[in-house]
Design a protein around this motif. Structure first.
Motif, PDB file in Angstrom:
ATOM      1  N   GLU A  80       3.258  -3.432 -11.226  1.00 29.53           N
ATOM      2  CA  GLU A  80       4.450  -3.915 -10.529  1.00 29.53           C
ATOM      3  C   GLU A  80       4.121  -5.053  -9.582  1.00 29.53           C
ATOM      4  O   GLU A  80       4.915  -5.956  -9.372  1.00 29.53           O
ATOM      5  N   TYR A  81       2.942  -5.036  -9.013  1.00 22.88           N
ATOM      6  CA  TYR A  81       2.603  -6.109  -8.090  1.00 22.88           C
ATOM      7  C   TYR A  81       2.264  -7.378  -8.848  1.00 22.88           C
ATOM      8  O   TYR A  81       2.567  -8.490  -8.416  1.00 22.88           O
TER       9      TYR A  81
ATOM     10  N   PHE B 145      -3.461   4.401   0.020  1.00 22.24           N
ATOM     11  CA  PHE B 145      -2.144   4.808   0.517  1.00 22.24           C
ATOM     12  C   PHE B 145      -2.213   6.189   1.138  1.00 22.24           C
ATOM     13  O   PHE B 145      -1.272   6.978   1.050  1.00 22.24           O
TER      14      PHE B 145
ATOM     15  N   ASP C 136       2.241   8.153  -0.266  1.00 16.28           N
ATOM     16  CA  ASP C 136       3.141   7.678  -1.311  1.00 16.28           C
ATOM     17  C   ASP C 136       3.022   6.162  -1.390  1.00 16.28           C
ATOM     18  O   ASP C 136       3.263   5.469  -0.401  1.00 16.28           O
ATOM     19  N   PRO C 137       2.681   5.647  -2.561  1.00 16.60           N
ATOM     20  CA  PRO C 137       2.489   4.192  -2.631  1.00 16.60           C
ATOM     21  C   PRO C 137       3.728   3.398  -2.232  1.00 16.60           C
ATOM     22  O   PRO C 137       3.627   2.303  -1.725  1.00 16.60           O
ATOM     23  N   LYS C 138       4.877   3.972  -2.421  1.00 20.75           N
ATOM     24  CA  LYS C 138       6.061   3.179  -2.154  1.00 20.75           C
ATOM     25  C   LYS C 138       6.310   2.978  -0.667  1.00 20.75           C
ATOM     26  O   LYS C 138       6.895   2.001  -0.259  1.00 20.75           O
ATOM     27  N   THR C 139       5.894   3.919   0.137  1.00 18.36           N
ATOM     28  CA  THR C 139       6.214   3.803   1.555  1.00 18.36           C
ATOM     29  C   THR C 139       5.006   3.426   2.395  1.00 18.36           C
ATOM     30  O   THR C 139       5.123   3.263   3.595  1.00 18.36           O
ATOM     31  N   SER C 140       3.867   3.280   1.781  1.00 12.18           N
ATOM     32  CA  SER C 140       2.659   3.113   2.580  1.00 12.18           C
ATOM     33  C   SER C 140       2.537   1.702   3.131  1.00 12.18           C
ATOM     34  O   SER C 140       2.550   0.728   2.389  1.00 12.18           O
ATOM     35  N   LYS C 141       2.411   1.611   4.445  1.00 12.11           N
ATOM     36  CA  LYS C 141       2.214   0.297   5.060  1.00 12.11           C
ATOM     37  C   LYS C 141       0.808  -0.196   4.767  1.00 12.11           C
ATOM     38  O   LYS C 141       0.577  -1.393   4.609  1.00 12.11           O
TER      39      LYS C 141
ATOM     40  N   GLU D 256       0.644  -1.809   1.502  1.00 15.79           N
ATOM     41  CA  GLU D 256       1.274  -3.127   1.523  1.00 15.79           C
ATOM     42  C   GLU D 256       0.277  -4.186   1.977  1.00 15.79           C
ATOM     43  O   GLU D 256       0.164  -5.254   1.388  1.00 15.79           O
TER      44      GLU D 256
END
Lengths: 640, 320, 342
Positions: free
Chosen positions: A135-136, A495, A500-505, A508
């Motif tokens: 996705e990245y 993460f 959770d990869p989606k919320t991890s700062k 990012e």
């Protein structure tokens, strides 16, 4: 005397304290290894992640291929931290070997960005240790300006698209970023080849002839017969040139097929080689052969039957990995008799290796630092004429003050096919093709003399073969087996702040750092500081010396990479038994027994571990049966 | 009996020479430059010959002839040659060549050396402390279960390290002790103290009860008995145990290698091994210098500790 | 490492006595009650648990450390050997399958044990004799300074880190352009020069020869201390009996340093059975399986192949071997003091 001994001890203590004291910050360059590893984390940094850039780019190290201690990634890290003050980057060192990586990951203590071999990653994707990057990669690179490559998709920044995309795991996901490319090649002593009046060989047969010639060391023989001067300056060379007209000398040179030296370099090489009691034609070691040697020859011998055995096509990876055999295909084929004692092409592979081994160095085991042979050293000292090396050697060769011969980069030549032998009768084969000193044992009965070679091999037994051609060679150029060099993966500890990869700062920032590092202006200082690899990012200039390798990289990719297909146990046993076989410890028969068992056990482990299901393959196998019906060299007693 | 023992000396000298040959090469290669080692692995250091020739030149008044050519490569084409003229500059260039390897090696080795010192000394102290206290208790006091406990402790000596290698790693991982100093020190103390207990117990048994009685009448508790009666008498044995412990922990390679992956926590033995798999391994000069540097602490230990060691071995307590 | 208990001079009798007391039936034991110190009995006796609390506390750290780092791992090893599992994977009960697999189906088992036996045997023979001879030679020197210097000289191999010694031997001496091969080539025997560590015929022997001439300083020191302990009177008595030189050495000195010999014997034996560092660094098992030893296979199975259960079973088998050898040693080897005591 007591005063004396005591002052000595006190001095000793003071000296020890001085040496052991951590050096002051100002005295030490900021890219000394110690400072790099212990970079302080500023108070406002809330996000800290760890980065292992690989031994080739780790700041603070001084690889033999670089001229100064590295600092590339240190500067990149500092620039990134300046941009994002809430982040701190820590550098970590890693140990070589899969054991280290596995123990780290199992314990959750691996660095967040890790430089590793992607095929090792493939083995463990089902454990959830690595993060898929698709996705990245399909999103824009946030740091790239409008219009530049990468503004639409991060993928666009990479030069070698096919190789980079080809590194997707068999489950279809992309787990790593290919930062740059590497390629192996054969570095050879051009001066010596000029003296021998040969060009770089283009076929396997030429190569074997040349290697055997070198092994006979004609230079030493020449020196034994004639007494030649040793000119060291151009003037002396001019004087010595007169001797070339002497018929005795000229005749001896011609007989040996050697050119009369014409320059200082050539004289120097001539004398160096003549003084050696033995010259190694080809420098290599067991690890390389078990890895590259096997893969290259395997590809040569199996390429032309790929249409009949390539069961799985993956559209995502196909453009580059056309015909690549993954482990599930290999396990299935193994059950059908391929890569076992019943597979004639597999026998052929090891026969060729053994023939080739005769021209290698004596000590094949291990590492240079552990009782093995330091190939580079032997090459530089002109104890060996050809060396199996790679792009990482060239910078070292160029900067080496002791380099006193001309060298160049070549590649392994293709093996010429000789499929016409299959149709000959055994009688003709023995009379015309085989040299008189190679006779089959046990001797061929008169009944069998009239059979064709193909029938004999299939139903009776093996025949001796000439050393430089193969029945099953596919008549294609050698493939490439290198490709991606430094590959960065993101591990699951990246993460671990939220899980959770989606919320991890933290994640990012990790991804942003990778995007930052692949900008050409930040990739250039890293890659070209230690020019051992070929850049994979548009806009990064390539060091001139590495250009021969870019041409090699244009070849097609190999059929499979054996050392990365199965587990460590398979690899270790394989490498050791191969070494034993190459050192005449066991016969080819015994080796094939071993390898058959080894491969079967490894396949069994993989089938259990990944719970493989072969129904789809069975179907495809039956569909491809007509293709296989016309092929030779397929394991017998197998449902075609 | 005063005749010189020629036979013994010659035999011993042969033994010394044979033993030290590899180490001579290590020391000599440590002062040579990498390329020199490549060219001739067993030659005499060129820097030393140069220094000698420079010195003779300057002493015989021909100092103006001294010059040394240094080659530096600047980029992939130019190899920059520069001359060092004059006695001082040339000598300095030679010295730089000789110490290059050491400087590079020391940068990497310094951390390992500190760690080794920390681990060895702390574990030696720990072993002596725990070992002597327990030996004191077992030697001079009998309480319910004391014999059983003692034999249980002694039985640990029979457990081969190899049996516990794998589970210890798992245990340490589960306890989250990896990558720390504790994981290096505590197991060494745990295994080292057994031997200490064993030896010291028999030694303490041999002490006369009168000493203890005298002290007890003066009102001494365990601590004072231990500190003022037992310890001073057992110094030779303690030094033997300390030396043996330091030797074992200094050279211990497998355990630190497996259990600590972070370079910060490596000791010399495992650090040297790691160096052979890193880029420094191709720098032969640095590697040999690292070997030399890594040997110095133990050498110093033995220079100072041989005599107490032998004395300790000779006391009655230690005829193990 | 089991060291003979019955060794030290004065406590000797007490120890034997107290041990023999334990084996007597309870009623026959002489146990002094209370805190009355008895001049003949050296030990304080604490009859109740409560009054010995302070003693238990003193011993507690020892026991605690031992429990964590010795007993628990041992039990885990036994426990693990009955399972089969991979790091990060599931655990399955297999009973004795691991043992059976290792002893029957493993290709390295036979070779490893043979290698281990050969290497250990060679180490024992070498390390019991050569340092003893050297220690004797040093001991007979009249000058104290010379003795000190020689002892120090032989200590140098002990002082260099073991890893370094192995690497030095591997690359400097045995490698393709190592000392041995270079000498052979210079002397004209270049056919004999080959890869000592990669040739299956010579790999094991090359490994065994590392450390030539095997005069390890540590053992020299121990033997030296043992020799120093022999009282002068013994030597004088021997001279009176006109026993000199080698005969004196063999018949008088050797029996009197028997306890040191025993110590070194046990150390070398145990190290030989479980040691694999040398092989790990230099050949990793060598061409084929020529230089494998059980310890190395165990390490590889545990950390490279992730087969923890299998590795533990190998460890248990080695433990049994060492245990039996230790028992044998205790039963059949008696030291000088034993023989004196009887």
């Amino acid at each position: 005397m007591p005063i004396f001994t005591y002052t000595f001890r006190v001095l000793l203590l003071i000296g020890a304290a001085y040496l052991l004291w951590p050096p002051q910050e100002e005295d030490v360059a900021d890219n000394s290894l110690e400072r790099v590893l212990n970079r302080p984390v500023p108070a406002q940094a809330k996000i800290v992640f760890e980065f292992f850039p690989g031994n080739d780019y780790m700041p603070g190290l001084l690889p033999p291929t670089a001229t100064e201690k590295l600092r590339g990634f240190l500067d990149v890290a500092e620039a990134f931290e300046a941009r994002f003050p809430d982040t701190a980057i820590r550098f970590r060192q890693a140990s070589a070997g899969r054991e280290w990586v596995v123990t780290q990951l199992a314990g959750g203590t691996a660095p967040d960005i890790l430089s590793t071999n992607v095929e090792d990653v493939w083995q463990d994707v089902h454990k959830g240790w690595y993060l898929p990057l698709d996705e990245y990669l399909e999103a824009p690179n946030s740091f790239v300006a409008e219009g530049a490559p990468g503004a639409e998709q991060w993928w666009d920044q990479f030069i070698y698209q096919a190789i980079s995309r080809g590194k997707a795991a068999p489950d279809g996901k992309m787990y790593n970023l290919t930062y740059n490319m590497v390629e192996t090649g054969i570095l050879y002593n051009k001066t010596a080849l000029d003296l021998l009046r040969v060009d770089y060989p283009e076929t396997w047969a030429e190569m074997m002839t040349m290697l055997e010639r070198i092994q006979a060391n004609p230079f030493a023989q020449l020196m034994a017969e004639l007494n030649l001067p040793f000119p060291r300056t151009p003037e002396e060379v001019v004087e010595a040139a007169h001797l070339a007209t002497n018929p005795n000398i000229a005749g001896t040179f011609n007989r040996q097929g050697i050119k009369y030296p014409e320059t200082v370099r050539e004289w120097h090489t001539f004398h160096t080689l003549a003084q050696r009691s033995s010259v190694v034609p080809m420098l290599t070691n067991a690890g390389s052969i078990a890895d590259w040697g096997t893969d290259l020859l395997f590809d040569q011998l199996y390429y032309n039957i790929l249409p009949g055995i390539d069961l799985k096509q993956d559209p995502k990876r196909e453009p580059y990995l056309e015909g690549y055999l993954d482990w599930d295909e290999i396990c299935f084929l193994n059950q059908k008799g391929f890569f076992t004692k019943r597979d004639p092409r597999y026998w052929e592979l090891y026969r060729l290796l053994k023939e080739w081994r005769r021209t290698w160095n004596k000590s094949l085991s291990g590492d240079a630092r552990r009782g093995g042979t330091d190939l580079y050293k032997e090459f530089i000292n002109q104890r060996g004429i050809m060396m199996w090396g790679g792009s990482w050697h060239v910078n070292r060769l160029i900067n080496d003050p002791d380099m006193d011969f001309d060298w160049d980069v070549g590649y392994l030549p293709r093996i010429e096919p000789s499929a016409e032998w299959l149709k000959m009768t055994v009688q003709d084969f023995l009379d015309t093709v085989l040299p008189p000193n190679q006779r089959p044992d046990p001797p061929v009965s008169s009944l069998d003399m009239a059979r064709t070679v193909d029938q004999y091999l299939r139903y009776v037994g093996p025949l001796p073969m000439p050393r430089d051609k193969s029945l099953y060679a596919s008549d294609v150029d050698m493939c490439v087996i290198g490709g991606a060099a430094i590959q960065y993966t993101v591990t699951n500890s990246a993460f671990n702040d939220t899980g959770d990869p989606k919320t991890s700062k933290k994640l990012e920032r990790v991804i942003q750092f990778l995007q930052f590092a692949t900008l050409p202006e930040y990739s250039d200082p890293v890659v070209n500081e230690n020019p051992v690899h070929i850049p994979n990012i548009h806009g990064v200039p390539i060091t001139r010396v590495l250009e021969p390798f870019t041409r090699i990289l244009e070849r097609r990719y190999t059929t499979t990479k054996w050392m990365f297909t199965f587990d460590n146990r398979y690899n270790r046993v394989y490498e050791r038994m191969l070494l034993l076989y190459l050192e005449d410890g066991i016969t080819l028969d015994e080796f094939m027994d071993w390898q058959t068992d080894n491969l079967a056990a490894a396949a069994q482990t993989i089938i259990q571990r990944k719970k493989l299901n072969f129904d789809g393959f069975e179907k495809r196998w039956k569909e491809l049966a007509p293709l296989r019906a016309e092929m030779t060299g397929i394991p017998e007693f197998v449902d075609r | 009996m005063r005749r010189t023992p020629y036979l013994q000396h010659s035999l011993l000298l042969i033994g010394v020479v044979l033993t030290l040959v590899p180490f001579y090469f290590v020391i000599s290669n440590a002062v040579r430059s990498n390329n020199e080692i490549f060219r001739s692995p067993f030659g005499f250091p060129q820097a030393l010959t140069n220094m000698v020739s420079f010195t003779t030149l300057s002493l015989t008044g021909r100092a103006s002839e001294i010059s040394y050519v240094v080659r530096i490569s600047v980029d992939d084409e130019i190899v920059f040659e520069t001359r060092r003229d004059g006695y001082k500059a040339a000598m300095r260039a030679q010295w730089k060549i000789m110490t290059n390897g050491y400087i590079y090696a020391w940068e990497v080795l310094r951390g390992y050396m500190l760690n080794s010192l920390l681990v060895s000394l702390t574990s030696a102290v720990g072993v002596l402390l725990l070992g002597s206290i327990s030996a004191y208790v077992f030697a001079r006091y009998r309480f319910p279960g004391s014999n059983i406990l003692f034999y249980v402790i002694i039985s640990v000596m029979m457990i081969p390290g190899i049996l516990t290698l794998v589970p210890s790693v798992q245990l340490v991982t589960a306890l989250d002790l990896r990558n720390s100093y504790t994981v290096l020190i505590l197991p060494y103390i745990a295994t080292g103290q057994v031997f200490a207990i064993f030896v010291l117990r028999s030694f303490f048994r041999g002490l006369s009860e009168d000493l203890f009685d005298a002290a007890r009448i003066d009102g001494a508790g365990h601590f004072h008995l231990y500190r003022h009666v037992v310890l001073p008498l057992s110094l030779p044995s303690l030094s033997v145990i300390a030396v043996m412990n330091i030797l074992a922990t200094w050279n211990g390679f497998m355990w630190p290698f497996i259990v600590n992956s972070d370079q910060k926590y490596h000791v010399i033995a495992s650090g040297l091994f790691n160096m052979t798999t890193g880029p420094i391994a191709d720098n032969y000069s640095a590697m040999f210098s690292a070997y030399v540097l890594a040997s110095i602490p133990l050498l110093l230990l033995f220079v100072y500790a041989t005599r107490p060691f032998i004395q300790g071995l000779s006391t009655g307590a230690f005829k193990a | 490492m089991l060291i003979d208990r019955f060794v030290d001079g004065k406590a000797h009798n007490y120890t034997r006595q107290s041990l023999s007391q334990i084996t007597k039936p309870r009623s026959a034991r002489i146990v002094s009650r209370g805190r009355t110190p008895s001049p003949n009995h050296p030990m304080q006796t604490y009859p109740t648990l409560r009054s010995s609390l302070s003693l238990y506390l003193l011993v507690l750290p020892t026991l605690f450390l031992l429990a964590i780092f010795s007993f628990v791992p041992v039990m885990m090893a036994f426990y693990n050997s009955f399972y089969e599992y991979e790091v990060g994977g599931e655990r399955t009960w297999v009973g004795f399958q691991n043992y059976i697999d290792y002893l029957t189906a493993d290709p390295t088992a036979m070779v490893s044990f043979v290698n281990m036996a050969l290497l250990t045997l060679m180490a024992i023979v070498i390390r019991l004799t050569i340092p003893l001879v050297v220690a004797k030679l040093i001991h007979t020197l009249p000058n104290e300074r010379h003795r000190y210097l020689y002892r120090l000289a032989f200590l140098i191999p002990t002082v260099v880190p073991v890893v370094a010694v192995q690497l030095i031997w591997g690359s400097l001496i045995l490698g393709e352009t190592g000392l041995i091969n270079t000498l052979l080539e210079n002397l004209g025997y270049e056919d004999l020069a080959h890869g000592w560590l990669s040739d299956p015929n010579t790999a094991l022997i090359a490994l065994a020869c590392i450390g030539f001439p095997w005069i390890t300083g540590f053992e020299v020191l121990i033997y030296y201390a043992g020799l120093s302990n022999i009282p002068e009177s013994v030597h004088e008595a021997a001279q009176l009996d006109s026993a000199t030189g080698i005969k004196k050495f063999l018949l008088i000195d050797v029996p009197l340093v028997l306890s040191q010999i025993k110590l070194i014997f046990m150390l070398v034996l145990i190290n030989g059975i479980q040691g694999f560092e040398l092989i790990f660094i230099l050949t990793q098992g060598g061409p084929g399986f020529e230089t494998y030893v059980p310890g190395l296979w165990m390490y590889e199975n545990a950390f490279s192949f992730q087969k923890m259960g299998y590795a533990s079973s190998i460890g248990v088998i080695l433990f049994v071997v060492i245990f039996m050898l230790t028992l044998l040693n205790m039963k059949y080897f008696k030291s000088a003091e034993d023989m004196q005591g009887q």
